[in-house]
Design an enzyme around this catalytic site. Structure first.
Site, PDB file in Angstrom:
ATOM      1  N   LYS A 268      39.769 -37.170  -5.005  1.00 37.43           N
ATOM      2  CA  LYS A 268      39.379 -36.902  -6.383  1.00 37.43           C
ATOM      3  C   LYS A 268      40.476 -36.080  -7.054  1.00 37.43           C
ATOM      4  O   LYS A 268      40.905 -35.056  -6.525  1.00 37.43           O
ATOM      5  CB  LYS A 268      38.049 -36.144  -6.412  1.00 37.43           C
ATOM      6  CG  LYS A 268      37.351 -36.167  -7.761  1.00 37.43           C
ATOM      7  CD  LYS A 268      35.938 -35.610  -7.669  1.00 37.43           C
ATOM      8  CE  LYS A 268      35.226 -35.714  -9.010  1.00 37.43           C
ATOM      9  NZ  LYS A 268      33.845 -35.196  -8.956  1.00 37.43           N
ATOM     10  N   GLU A 352      16.912 -35.684  -7.984  1.00 34.42           N
ATOM     11  CA  GLU A 352      15.989 -34.849  -8.759  1.00 34.42           C
ATOM     12  C   GLU A 352      14.536 -35.027  -8.348  1.00 34.42           C
ATOM     13  O   GLU A 352      13.755 -34.063  -8.366  1.00 34.42           O
ATOM     14  CB  GLU A 352      16.151 -35.143 -10.254  1.00 34.42           C
ATOM     15  CG  GLU A 352      17.449 -34.654 -10.851  1.00 34.42           C
ATOM     16  CD  GLU A 352      18.630 -35.576 -10.575  1.00 34.42           C
ATOM     17  OE1 GLU A 352      19.762 -35.204 -10.945  1.00 34.42           O
ATOM     18  OE2 GLU A 352      18.427 -36.663  -9.987  1.00 34.42           O
ATOM     19  N   ARG A 380      14.251 -38.409 -13.943  1.00 39.43           N
ATOM     20  CA  ARG A 380      14.052 -39.073 -12.652  1.00 39.43           C
ATOM     21  C   ARG A 380      12.923 -38.436 -11.850  1.00 39.43           C
ATOM     22  O   ARG A 380      12.546 -38.956 -10.801  1.00 39.43           O
ATOM     23  CB  ARG A 380      15.361 -39.040 -11.854  1.00 39.43           C
ATOM     24  CG  ARG A 380      16.449 -39.904 -12.441  1.00 39.43           C
ATOM     25  CD  ARG A 380      17.570 -40.143 -11.453  1.00 39.43           C
ATOM     26  NE  ARG A 380      18.482 -39.030 -11.359  1.00 39.43           N
ATOM     27  CZ  ARG A 380      19.736 -39.041 -11.786  1.00 39.43           C
ATOM     28  NH1 ARG A 380      20.231 -40.133 -12.350  1.00 39.43           N
ATOM     29  NH2 ARG A 380      20.522 -37.999 -11.654  1.00 39.43           N
TER      30      ARG A 380
END
Length: 606
Positions: A268, A352, A380
């Site tokens: 990343k 979540e 969610r």
């Protein structure tokens, strides 16, 4: 793209990185994730036609290179601005964007749906899902993988693994075998061997025996691949920054005619040292100096930071208080809490629903869990809010961050639906502080005084000009008036106060009522104000279907308050695009001038 040589493709990757760093430094945006996906995106465009083949991103943070290659390089200076390029894939923007993607873990499910639609309609195109290992912390990803692997549908899942969620292979033998398995010679031999064995007499039986022996040896020397157990042809792991090899593997995967999972390893922030050293910092950035990596301007204290600081103080007073986040520790202001109380800190990943159910379990056993979550991601948790928390009236505290308009991330990230969702839960208390002082008080009340489920919703960024504390009552009058009642909550109260001042200049006396708590709704003070003024305008930074306004109207009706005029001013029944918060408020009629104009119309003076 298909005519590029390998050397030209490598040179293109270098140019793309340089262009991306320069562009995002001027506009802000998601940088580290895009830098890590340069080679795989170039390889995809070398092998597939994204105008016809379907490339489904997961979350979509890493779609900038795709947008550049798909003809939008000249628009990158408009990234995440009003009427400019969106920061996520957007089909309305280009035929090359197959599906909108702002939330995590759904790409494989969407890809399976597209593949099945292709089969049912007898059409011919490829389907790919590009998913990061972070998104694999969400349970939906595994539901999709399980179905995709057993479907038999030709599709390619590309797992972009930057080493944070997938366990690395261990040892030199494993690494050597992985490299051998991905050599073109081996892949060609494997395909040819399967084809020959399929037509020779007794060949299928021989293939099953040799395949079983190979699988047993591989299982001894390499970690077991759950993806193969699910039904995927597994390729990898492979260097995700080797564009030559990636191109060859994608060509091979396309020929397999079944579910394929290509596991790539990436870094990343690849190619930009500041982003490689601090990928989290450069996940989502504002404008910055390319040479140093430092932000051009630094913001002050925000609601998230105040939330985290206050929670630390409460945890010091009560050892039952603990913090939960769903891969958003820094974003929700919990860095300090995690450092100070590591044993009471829990990051569950992009999950979540799990976080909410886990919080319910903790609350049932006597802890006071505080789940800090972005409003858009709280969606969610709908089933867990109603079933796991609500029915048993468990004392779970939700810090609903990024409530209201969030700006440049646009329609996938605006926190404009949570009021309706939270208000559905019987026994839920919802506070809407308009200042840091009110946030501190609301969090203390939620943790130390409330007994059931509680939510505190607050916006991204800092507080506005109104920085007071109206006290513990459900509502308060911030400005006396006699012609019309303007009612609002949260930081939008600043726009309403400005609107009242504009109306005063036009000879209209507006009373401003600020709601501190919106659920359970207490309309006593509001009814008294409406009885005095005879007109009411409710201004809210939320979707129409999620608004408090209808409850205000019902309270007036039930209280027998006959008003001459009543109106709702909110974001309406639509999704709001990206832009600055001020631009979007103007666009949606929530600027001070627009509120004042609507008030005049309610009074019959418009």
């Amino acid at each position: 793209m298909r005519e590029l040589t390998d050397q030209e493709a490598e040179a293109l990757c270098t140019r793309l990185r340089s262009f991306l760093i320069d562009s995002v430094s001027r506009t802000g945006g998601h940088l580290a994730s895009n830098l890590g996906a340069v080679e795989i995106t170039v390889a995809i465009h070398r092998v597939f036609d994204t105008g016809r083949d379907r490339l489904v991103f997961d979350v979509g943070h890493q779609c900038y290179i795709h947008k550049i290659l798909a003809g939008r390089a000249g628009q990158m200076d408009t990234l995440r601005t009003l009427n400019g390029l969106a920061g996520f894939p957007k089909p309305a923007e280009s035929v090359h964007d197959a599906f909108i993607a702002g939330h995590a873990s759904n790409s494989v499910s969407v890809a399976v749906g597209m593949a099945r639609a292709r089969t049912l309609r007898g059409e011919d195109y490829q389907v790919l899902a590009l998913i990061g290992d972070g998104a694999l912390t969400g349970g939906l990803a595994y539901e999709g993988l399980s179905d995709a692997g057993s479907s038999g549908e030709p599709l390619i899942v590309i797992l972009n693994d930057n080493g944070m969620s997938i366990t690395k292979n261990v040892g030199g033998v494993a690494e050597h075998l992985a490299r051998q398995r991905l050599k073109p010679q081996y892949l060609r031999f494997k395909a040819g061997y399967r084809k020959v064995m399929g037509v020779l007499p007794g060949g299928k039986r021989i293939y099953r025996i040799t395949h079983g022996i190979k699988t047993a040896i591989k299982g001894t020397l390499l970690p077991c691949s759950m993806f193969e157990d699910m039904g995927f042809a597994y390729l990898g792991p492979v260097d995700g920054h080797d564009v030559r090899r990636l191109t060859r593997l994608l060509q091979y995967a396309r020929e397999l005619k079944g579910p394929v999972l290509l596991h790539i390893r990436t870094t990343k922030g690849k190619g930009y040292p500041p982003a490689e050293r601090n990928p989290d910092k450069f996940h989502g950035v504002g404008r910055f100096c390319v040479e140093s990596g430092e932000a051009v301007s630094r913001g002050g204290t925000d609601f998230s930071a105040v939330f985290g600081q206050t929670l630390c103080a409460l945890a010091e007073e009560d050892e039952r208080v603990c913090a939960i986040t769903a891969a958003m520790q820094s974003g929700t202001g919990l860095d300090g809490f995690f450092a100070r109380y590591p044993q009471r800190s829990f990051d569950v990943g992009i999950a979540e629903g799990h976080a909410t159910a886990m919080a319910a379990g903790m609350a049932k056993q006597g802890m006071i869990p505080v789940f800090a979550v972005y409003s858009t991601f709280l969606q969610r948790s709908c089933d867990m809010l109603l079933h796991d928390v609500g029915i048993q009236k468990l004392h779970v505290v939700f810090g609903v961050d990024r409530a209201g308009l969030v700006g440049a991330d646009g329609e996938t990230h605006h926190g404009v639906f949570d009021i309706g969702l939270l208000s559905l839960v019987p026994g839920m208390t919802v506070y809407c502080p308009a200042s840091f002082a009110e946030l501190r008080r609301a969090l203390r009340q939620a943790v130390a005084e409330c007994t059931g489920p509680v939510a505190i919703r607050y916006p991204r960024g800092g507080e506005g000009p109104w920085q007071g504390d109206a006290g513990p009552a459900p509502a308060a009058v911030l400005r006396e008036g006699k012609d019309i009642t303007l009612v609002s909550y949260g930081t939008l109260i600043n726009q309403v106060l400005d609107a009242a001042r504009l109306l005063e200049e036009r000879g209209i006396s507006a009373e401003v009522v600020k709601l501190y708590r919106i659920t359970p709704f207490d309309g006593e003070l509001l009814c008294a104000s409406a009885a005095k003024t005879g007109c009411v305008l409710a201004a809210e930074e939320c979707a129409a279907g999620s608004a408090v306004g209808p409850r205000i109207a019902a309270a007036l009706l039930e209280g027998g308050i006959a008003v001459k005029g009543f109106a709702l001013q909110n974001l309406g029944d639509k999704y709001v695009p990206h832009g600055t918060v001020d631009e979007l408020r103007t666009l949606c009629g929530l600027s001070p001038e627009a509120i004042a104009k609507r008030a005049e119309e309610v009074l019959g003076r418009g």
